[in-house]
Write an enzyme that holds these catalytic residues in place. Structure first.
Site, PDB file in Angstrom:
ATOM      1  N   ASP A 125       0.815  -1.212   0.000  1.00 35.87           N
ATOM      2  CA  ASP A 125       0.000   0.000   0.000  1.00 35.87           C
ATOM      3  C   ASP A 125       0.856   1.273   0.000  1.00 35.87           C
ATOM      4  O   ASP A 125       2.073   1.201   0.120  1.00 35.87           O
ATOM      5  CB  ASP A 125      -0.936   0.010   1.216  1.00 35.87           C
ATOM      6  CG  ASP A 125      -0.262  -0.453   2.515  1.00 35.87           C
ATOM      7  OD1 ASP A 125      -0.992  -0.811   3.456  1.00 35.87           O
ATOM      8  OD2 ASP A 125       0.989  -0.474   2.574  1.00 35.87           O
ATOM      9  N   ASN A 162      -8.095  -2.723  14.119  1.00 35.05           N
ATOM     10  CA  ASN A 162      -9.485  -2.942  13.665  1.00 35.05           C
ATOM     11  C   ASN A 162      -9.586  -4.103  12.668  1.00 35.05           C
ATOM     12  O   ASN A 162     -10.617  -4.284  12.023  1.00 35.05           O
ATOM     13  CB  ASN A 162     -10.067  -1.663  13.029  1.00 35.05           C
ATOM     14  CG  ASN A 162      -9.353  -1.297  11.727  1.00 35.05           C
ATOM     15  OD1 ASN A 162      -8.398  -1.958  11.319  1.00 35.05           O
ATOM     16  ND2 ASN A 162      -9.817  -0.232  11.095  1.00 35.05           N
ATOM     17  N   HIS A 216      -7.727  -4.536   9.884  1.00 36.16           N
ATOM     18  CA  HIS A 216      -7.351  -4.277   8.487  1.00 36.16           C
ATOM     19  C   HIS A 216      -6.011  -4.908   8.138  1.00 36.16           C
ATOM     20  O   HIS A 216      -5.110  -4.986   8.977  1.00 36.16           O
ATOM     21  CB  HIS A 216      -7.365  -2.779   8.176  1.00 36.16           C
ATOM     22  CG  HIS A 216      -6.218  -1.970   8.696  1.00 36.16           C
ATOM     23  ND1 HIS A 216      -6.342  -1.043   9.699  1.00 36.16           N
ATOM     24  CD2 HIS A 216      -4.906  -1.927   8.344  1.00 36.16           C
ATOM     25  CE1 HIS A 216      -5.191  -0.465   9.934  1.00 36.16           C
ATOM     26  NE2 HIS A 216      -4.293  -0.980   9.129  1.00 36.16           N
ATOM     27  N   GLU A 218      -9.734  -1.639   4.994  1.00 37.32           N
ATOM     28  CA  GLU A 218     -10.467  -1.358   6.217  1.00 37.32           C
ATOM     29  C   GLU A 218     -11.707  -2.245   6.308  1.00 37.32           C
ATOM     30  O   GLU A 218     -12.143  -2.835   5.309  1.00 37.32           O
ATOM     31  CB  GLU A 218     -10.886   0.124   6.218  1.00 37.32           C
ATOM     32  CG  GLU A 218      -9.723   1.107   6.147  1.00 37.32           C
ATOM     33  CD  GLU A 218      -8.977   1.257   7.469  1.00 37.32           C
ATOM     34  OE1 GLU A 218      -8.218   2.212   7.603  1.00 37.32           O
ATOM     35  OE2 GLU A 218      -9.151   0.391   8.374  1.00 37.32           O
TER      36      GLU A 218
HETATM   37  C1  GLP Z   1      -0.856   0.192   8.601  1.00 37.39           C
HETATM   38  C2  GLP Z   1      -0.388  -0.571   7.373  1.00 37.39           C
HETATM   39  C3  GLP Z   1      -0.640  -2.026   7.493  1.00 37.39           C
HETATM   40  C4  GLP Z   1      -0.162  -2.506   8.862  1.00 37.39           C
HETATM   41  C5  GLP Z   1      -1.029  -1.865   9.909  1.00 37.39           C
HETATM   42  C6  GLP Z   1      -0.556  -2.192  11.319  1.00 37.39           C
HETATM   43  O1  GLP Z   1      -2.052   0.752   8.410  1.00 37.39           O
HETATM   44  N1  GLP Z   1      -0.986  -0.088   6.138  1.00 37.39           N
HETATM   45  O2  GLP Z   1       0.018  -2.728   6.451  1.00 37.39           O
HETATM   46  O3  GLP Z   1      -0.263  -3.882   8.956  1.00 37.39           O
HETATM   47  O4  GLP Z   1      -1.052  -0.477   9.782  1.00 37.39           O
HETATM   48  O5  GLP Z   1       0.532  -1.396  11.589  1.00 37.39           O
HETATM   49  P1  GLP Z   1       1.549  -1.660  12.793  1.00 37.39           P
HETATM   50  O6  GLP Z   1       2.286  -2.880  12.411  1.00 37.39           O
HETATM   51  O7  GLP Z   1       2.402  -0.444  12.833  1.00 37.39           O
HETATM   52  O8  GLP Z   1       0.731  -1.852  14.027  1.00 37.39           O
END
Ligand code: GLP
Length: 261
Positions: A67, A136, A138, A143
């Site tokens: 992404d 959440n 995702h 989302e």
């Molecule tokens: C972001 C990224 C995701 C990631 C998620 C969790 O939104 N786009 O790919 O898995 O958040 O992030 P973190 O690993 O920093 O908790």
């Protein structure tokens, strides 16, 4: 799905890195699906240490990021293009020309997202997709209520996701409102996926993704549809799972040919 529960975040990163290293050692020109956020950092550190020690060569591998934010300057330190270059490409010695990130600055977003999906297919598909998970549920930036058949496209970030990612920005208002993300359908096309999560903050999401119903309300639950999904978590992130002893028994009694660490 294979569920692996380990004592610490570093163990999670090390074991996930072993799974990825096995793919690259078997196929030096492997196609890696790359994720950002905090969760995969221990994986990248462990892979970088193996490259440094001469145990692993990722220079022929290619990569596709999950992404990217829309409208953020390419050279912004928190653009995912910058994060992937800084945290993955450079430390692992990957070839920058072989690593793609969705173009969040494209004039024609629909054409850019379509082309991104086509580029993944043209590369032969992702051999192993690295994933984290949001609180959440995702994955990527899919989302809740994302279609399980979705492809790479533009998405609006949930307020809770912007809040969670604000820690990477000087001002929470700087967190973009939109993003481009591989779809759940795109992610499910990968030959294998490895999702990592650490900490109590991810316990609800992990419980819903692993043991809850397959539902667009928890995009991570779509991984239940994947033939080769490995979920690697620490004890805290596993704290709301109900079959913990079964997962530990299964991991401890894995047939030798399936072991990768
Ligand atoms: C972001 C990224 C995701 C990631 C998620 C969790 O939104 N786009 O790919 O898995 O958040 O992030 P973190 O690993 O920093 O908790």
């Amino acid at each position: 799905m294979e569920i692996i529960i380990l004592p610490t975040p570093a163990d999670v990163g090390r074991v996930a890195a072993s799974l990825i290293a096995r793919v690259v050692n078997e196929k030096p020109a492997a196609v890696l699906g790359l994720a950002t956020g905090s969760s995969p950092q221990d994986i990248y550190r462990s892979l970088a240490a193996r490259v440094e020690a001469g145990e692993l060569d990722v220079s022929q591998a290619s990569g596709f990021a999950l992404d990217e934010y829309v409208g953020i300057p390419l050279d912004h330190p928190e653009s995912y293009a910058s994060v992937i270059a800084r945290d993955v490409v450079e430390p692992l010695g990957m070839d920058p020309a072989k690593v793609r990130v969705p173009d969040g600055r494209a004039d024609d977003i629909e054409a850019a997202t379509r082309e991104y999906d086509e580029a993944i297919a043209a590369a032969g598909g992702v051999d192993i997709q690295i994933l984290g998970i949001g609180a959440n549920g995702h994955i990527g930036f899919n989302e809740p209520t994302s279609s399980i058949a979705s492809r790479t496209r533009i998405k609006t970030l949930a307020p809770s996701t912007r809040e969670a990612n604000a820690r990477f920005f000087d001002d929470p208002a700087d967190v973009p409102t939109h993003c481009l993300t591989q779809g759940l359908g795109t992610i499910l096309d990968a030959k294998a996926v490895v999702l990592v999560a650490q900490g109590a903050g991810k316990a609800d999401a992990i419980a819903a993704a692993v043991e809850g119903p397959v539902s667009a309300m928890c995009p991570g639950s779509a991984l239940q549809l994947h033939r080769h999904a490995t979920i690697i978590v620490d004890e805290a992130a596993a704290s709301k799972l109900t079959l913990t002893e079964y997962y530990k028994y299964t991991y401890a009694n894995k047939p030798a040919f399936q072991r990768f660490e």
